[in-house]
Design a protein around this motif. Structure first.
Motif, short mmCIF file in Angstrom:
data_model
loop_
_atom_site.label_atom_id
_atom_site.label_comp_id
_atom_site.label_asym_id
_atom_site.label_seq_id
_atom_site.Cartn_x
_atom_site.Cartn_y
_atom_site.Cartn_z
N ALA A 190 5.17 -3.40 -4.16
CA ALA A 190 4.81 -3.98 -2.86
C ALA A 190 5.60 -3.30 -1.75
CB ALA A 190 5.12 -5.49 -2.86
N GLN A 199 6.79 -4.86 1.20
CA GLN A 199 7.95 -5.62 1.66
C GLN A 199 8.05 -7.02 1.09
OE1 GLN A 199 5.61 -4.48 3.98
NE2 GLN A 199 4.45 -6.37 3.94
N ASP A 200 7.06 -7.45 0.30
CA ASP A 200 7.12 -8.84 -0.17
C ASP A 200 6.90 -8.91 -1.69
OD1 ASP A 200 6.91 -11.52 -0.63
OD2 ASP A 200 5.51 -11.95 0.99
N GLY A 201 5.68 -9.02 -2.13
CA GLY A 201 5.39 -9.03 -3.57
C GLY A 201 5.18 -10.42 -4.14
N SER A 244 -3.78 0.80 -9.19
CA SER A 244 -2.89 1.50 -8.28
C SER A 244 -3.74 2.30 -7.31
CB SER A 244 -1.97 2.43 -9.07
OG SER A 244 -1.04 3.05 -8.22
N GLN A 245 -3.44 2.17 -6.03
CA GLN A 245 -4.20 2.93 -5.03
C GLN A 245 -3.46 4.19 -4.65
OE1 GLN A 245 -6.19 0.51 -2.08
NE2 GLN A 245 -5.72 2.01 -0.50
N ARG A 294 2.06 4.21 -6.92
CA ARG A 294 3.35 3.63 -7.31
C ARG A 294 3.23 2.76 -8.57
NH1 ARG A 294 4.92 2.00 -1.31
NH2 ARG A 294 5.71 4.00 -0.58
N THR A 295 2.25 1.89 -8.57
CA THR A 295 2.10 1.02 -9.75
C THR A 295 1.76 1.87 -10.98
OG1 THR A 295 1.16 -0.58 -8.21
CG2 THR A 295 1.07 -1.14 -10.55
N PRO A 345 -0.39 -3.65 -7.39
CA PRO A 345 0.26 -3.69 -6.07
C PRO A 345 -0.01 -5.05 -5.42
CG PRO A 345 -1.64 -2.19 -6.02
CD PRO A 345 -1.62 -2.84 -7.38
N ASN A 363 -1.61 -6.58 -2.26
CA ASN A 363 -2.48 -6.24 -1.13
C ASN A 363 -2.85 -7.51 -0.38
OD1 ASN A 363 -2.42 -3.56 -1.80
ND2 ASN A 363 -4.42 -3.53 -2.79
#
Ligand SMILES: Cc1cc2nc3c(=O)[nH]c(=O)nc-3n(C[C@H](O)[C@H](O)[C@H](O)COP(=O)(O)O)c2cc1C
Length: 154
Positions: free
Chosen positions: A97, A99-101, A11-12, A15-16, A61, A63
């Motif tokens: 994510a 907007q996608d994931g 996680s950066q 959130r994750t 996440p 990326n």
């Protein structure tokens, strides 16, 4: 018999990690007995952790349309040491994510399929926000894996 559950995540911006904490909370419910938990950032985890685990929960996440670089690094470091030694063990994925994931999901699934782990739940995908509903799903995921491996049912 004692069973071991590994939560490995990267996680950066946090959130994750929030999702991983809920997964851990679910897995460490007092009703879950005989399960030892290890929650590690991907950079701190290695092949010994994966060989130790009877069940695996991965969080990353998305990326640049892929899993995070640190998660890829983890999977690269463990792959050949673990290949052929952990087949059939249950695993599941959670992703955060913008907007996608989908790229994070397919990239992790492709590699973990190569390790012949057994996916026991569809991935949890948090888009933009990590909502209370998502965190409840993460808790349930942790509890499901922990109860399942403790009972030998997964
Ligand atoms: C370098 C970078 C690349 C990203 N690429 C994507 C992407 O390809 N698709 C997407 O949906 N979100 C993308 N995002 C958004 C992150 O997936 C999103 O902010 C996520 O919640 C971050 O999780 P974290 O807080 O655990 O680090 C990117 C973020 C960063 C910093």
């Amino acid at each position: 018999m004692r069973r071991n559950l590994l939560i490995v995540y990267h996680s950066q911006s946090g959130r994750t990690e929030t999702m991983a904490r809920s997964v851990r909370d679910g897995a460490s419910d007092p009703l879950v007995e005989h399960v030892e938990l290890r929650m590690l950032r991907a950079a701190a985890a290695g092949p010994d952790d994966l060989l130790w685990a009877h069940g695996l929960l991965i969080g990353t996440p998305e990326n640049f349309g892929y899993m995070s670089g640190m998660m890829k690094d983890f999977l690269e470091r463990v792959f050949y040491d673990c290949e052929g030694k952990i087949e059939g063990r249950p695993w599941a994925l959670f992703v955060s994510a913008g907007q996608d994931g989908s790229g994070a999901i397919t990239s992790v699934e492709r590699i973990v399929t190569g390790l012949r782990l057994r996916k026991v739940r569809e991935p949890i995908l948090a888009l933009r926000e990590v909502t209370p509903e998502i965190l409840a799903q993460c808790e349930e995921l942790g509890a499901t894996l922990a109860v399942g491996i403790a009972a030998g049912a997964l």
